[in-house]
Each structure stands twice: as structure tokens, then as C-alpha cells.
Motif scaffolding. Structure first.
Motif: not given
Length: 241
Positions: A204-223
Motif C-alpha cells: 500500500s505504501l510502495a510506488h513499486r514492489a518486488y516479490v522474492m522467492v528462493n533468492g530470485e525476483i519472481t514478480l515486479s510492478g506497482g505496489g
């Protein structure tokens, strides 16, 4: 027109401990004036990424740049001098030092010339710390220690504030207060990189965000874009709010 280079740029970064690789080619950016959040389960590698940006552990591959400067071979204290500050997981305040002494430690990188001014600013942001100025850090409540850890980091006058799990172990009301402070600091121009398990507040706070799973970025986009995604809600919001 060329896009402006990010303030913090992480490209292809790998890092680990011993023979265990915790980061597997991470790409991530934090733009000047942005709040960027990284979410993921325990053990995903979030804290390792934050520590690797500060040089411990060292990246075994890839590149980390801050304001165009390569950080990958710099010692931690030199990285901090460039304008990065970290509020670590677990707060790690100096338990035997007073609140004021903790803040003095944070101000060392800024040279101390603006200490009184910056101290009053921290007391305005966190009035509870002013009430506790002479109290030992180790005797503060969890929420007060988190306020102190953030204020100590801010005393160095950073361009980028990095926070690792600032809401961990806090009552919901106190956690909301912390996130409101981060929003206000960002409105004043501070860039923020936030590692956080409280996905709802973080996204809710972020302009942009990333999701990490097992040491890798799996998703990114607006918060809020990620907050609305079904797979993110199912994995990190336990099916709903």
C-alpha cells in the motif's frame, strides 16, 4: 529522451553463505524519491540482499550501483558515507546507551555539525524518543526501539533509507505509525527501500514492489498493482484482508 538512471541499481547479483547460494541473479532498482518494497516468505533471501548491498556478504557475481558508483568492492563504512543508511532487522539499538547517545552514534557519518538541528527533527518525528532521551535503549519497548533504530539511521542524513522488517513484532497500531512516518519522510524527498513481511502495508505504501522467492525476483510492478494480484494475495495476505 533517456530515462533517468535509478538511484540504486542491482543487476544479476548472486551471494550466499558458505556453499549455500541465497541470491540467484537478482535485478532490482530504487529510483530517486521512490518507496520500493521487497516482499517474500522467511528465508527467501530478502535480508541477504539488503546486507549484500552493504557489502556483507559480498556479491559473488553481478553489480550494485548507488548514484552511478559501483559498491561491490567497497567496505561497509565507505558505502555508508555515500548516503545509504540501514535500519536492520531486530533493531540492534545500543542497549546500554541512552536514546540520545544512540542518536549521536548515528550522526557520526554526518560529521556532527548539524547534530542539534537533526536531534530536534528526530524528536519532532518521534515525540516518544524525546520523552525517553535519557533512557537506555535496551529498556525501551519494541516500538520505541524501532523508532530509535530508524531515527539513528536518519541522523546520518542519508539519500536512501533501507529498512529490514520495521513492523516485525510490533502491535498493529504502532506498525501503522511507523509506515505513516515512512510516507511522510518520502514526501520530504527521502528514497526508501523496504524489506517487509507485512505485505498489505508495504504494498500500500510502495510506488513499486518486488516479490522474492528462493533468492530470485519472481514478480515486479506497482505496489497497488501487486496488491491486487490474486497470487500475491493468496501467498502473502492469507486469502484476504
Amino acid at each position: 529522451m533517456n530515462a533517468r538512471a535509478p538511484l540504486l541499481s542491482v543487476r544479476g547479483v548472486r551471494a550466499g553463505y558458505g556453499g549455500v547460494e541465497a541470491l540467484r541473479g537478482v535485478d532490482l532498482d530504487v529510483g530517486d524519491g521512490e518507496i520500493v518494497t521487497l516482499i517474500g516468505a522467511n528465508g527467501a533471501g530478502k535480508t541477504t540482499l539488503m546486507m549484500t548491498i552493504f557489502g556483507d556478504p559480498r556479491a559473488s557475481a553481478g553489480e550494485i550501483r548507488f548514484d552511478g558508483r559501483d559498491l561491490t568492492k567497497l567496505p561497509t563504512h565507505e558505502i555508508a558515507k555515500l548516503g545509504l543508511a540501514q535500519s536492520p532487522e531486530g533493531r540492534r539499538v545500543f542497549a546500554r546507551m541512552s536514546v540520545r547517545e544512540n542518536l549521536q552514534m548515528g550522526a557520526m557519518l554526518a560529521g556532527g555539525a548539524h547534530f542539534s538541528q537533526d536531534l530536534e527533527r528526530m524528536f519532532a518525528i518521534f515525540p516518544r524518543l524525546k520523552e525517553r532521551a535519557g533512557q537506555r535503549g535496551g529498556t525501551l519497548s519494541g516500538g520505541e526501539q524501532q523508532m530509535l533504530a530508524i531515527a539513528r539511521a536518519l541522523m546520518s542524513r542519508p539519500r536512501l533509507l533501507m529498512l529490514d522488517e520495521p513492523s516485525l513484532g510490533l502491535a498493529p497500531l504502532v506498525a501503522r505509525q511507523i509506515f505513516e512516518v515512512l510516507r511522510d519522510l518520502n514526501r520530504d524527498g527521502l528514497s526508501v527501500f523496504l524489506v517487509e513481511q507485512n505485505a498489505f502495508h508495504a504494498l500500500s505504501l510502495a510506488h513499486r514492489a518486488y516479490v522474492m522467492v528462493n533468492g530470485e525476483i519472481t514478480l515486479s510492478g506497482g505496489g497497488r498493482e501487486l496488491l491486487a494480484r490474486r497470487e500475491v494475495r493468496a501467498a502473502y495476505l492469507e486469502g484476504g484482508l
